[in-house]
Design a protein around this motif. Sequence first.
Motif: not given
Length: 274
Positions: A14, A123-124, A150, A157, A160, A224-226
Amino acid sequence: MTRAVQQVMPTDQVQTHYDRHPFDNFTDASLARLQEQTLLGRTLKEHSRVGAMQVDVGCGTGKVIALLERCGQGRLVGVDLSPHSLQRVRQRSPSTRLLRASALALPLSSRATALVVTEGVIHHTPDAHAAFRECARIVAPGGHLFVGVYNADDRYRFSYQVIGRLFRWIGSSRLGSAVLRVLIIPLWYVYFCYLRAWVTSGSISKLTYGRSINLFYDRYMVPRASFHTTEQLTAWGGECGLEVVASAQRGSMLEVLFRRPEDGKDRMDDHTGS
């Protein structure tokens, strides 16, 4: 004089992404809207204390710092992994103290910060829960923590995880990166700024083409993301001795404001970041 603390740390995917594509996507008009119309703006106006330390965890190119300079009253500290992003903050806000560090290991003392803001950041990280705990660790008794992540229930969602995965695969090669720049991003710009308004019966976006490229890389290409829920964040806050003050949804973002009670004790081991 402002300076960034340079630490030896492994390169993160990231971080590499934002070094190449800093998310420099705010204007005076967008700052004014945030200041007047959002929970973030109200938080900065109502909970900034004269002389108190205010920390923006994952400050990026300085959007929240610019807001704090407009409506805040404390000593500003910006923390980010990307040296390129920190350089842009330094140019805009020379009086802000800048630290190059991870949200998972903040070089700041426990329970010493009156206001902590982490907007669009944890979230990253590889572990959003651990990053939340680390941000909570530095909140002083009576202080506040603003978290923006997020929203697990937002349609972004799907964008992404499905469409973005395709774009990231295409962009993983030199040829694919050229295809993104020459074909996909221009088509996305036309859709996002014009066709989307027709599909959703909304207004036409006034986003410039340059800013649209910036937004595309932030929304689809970050590696990366959650995605999270209010219930999840509330539970995390409870683990850290924080109480929920307010919550809101803004676009694809879920925002929650926490407060540490005056006599609150962190349920984690007390330690000082280094």
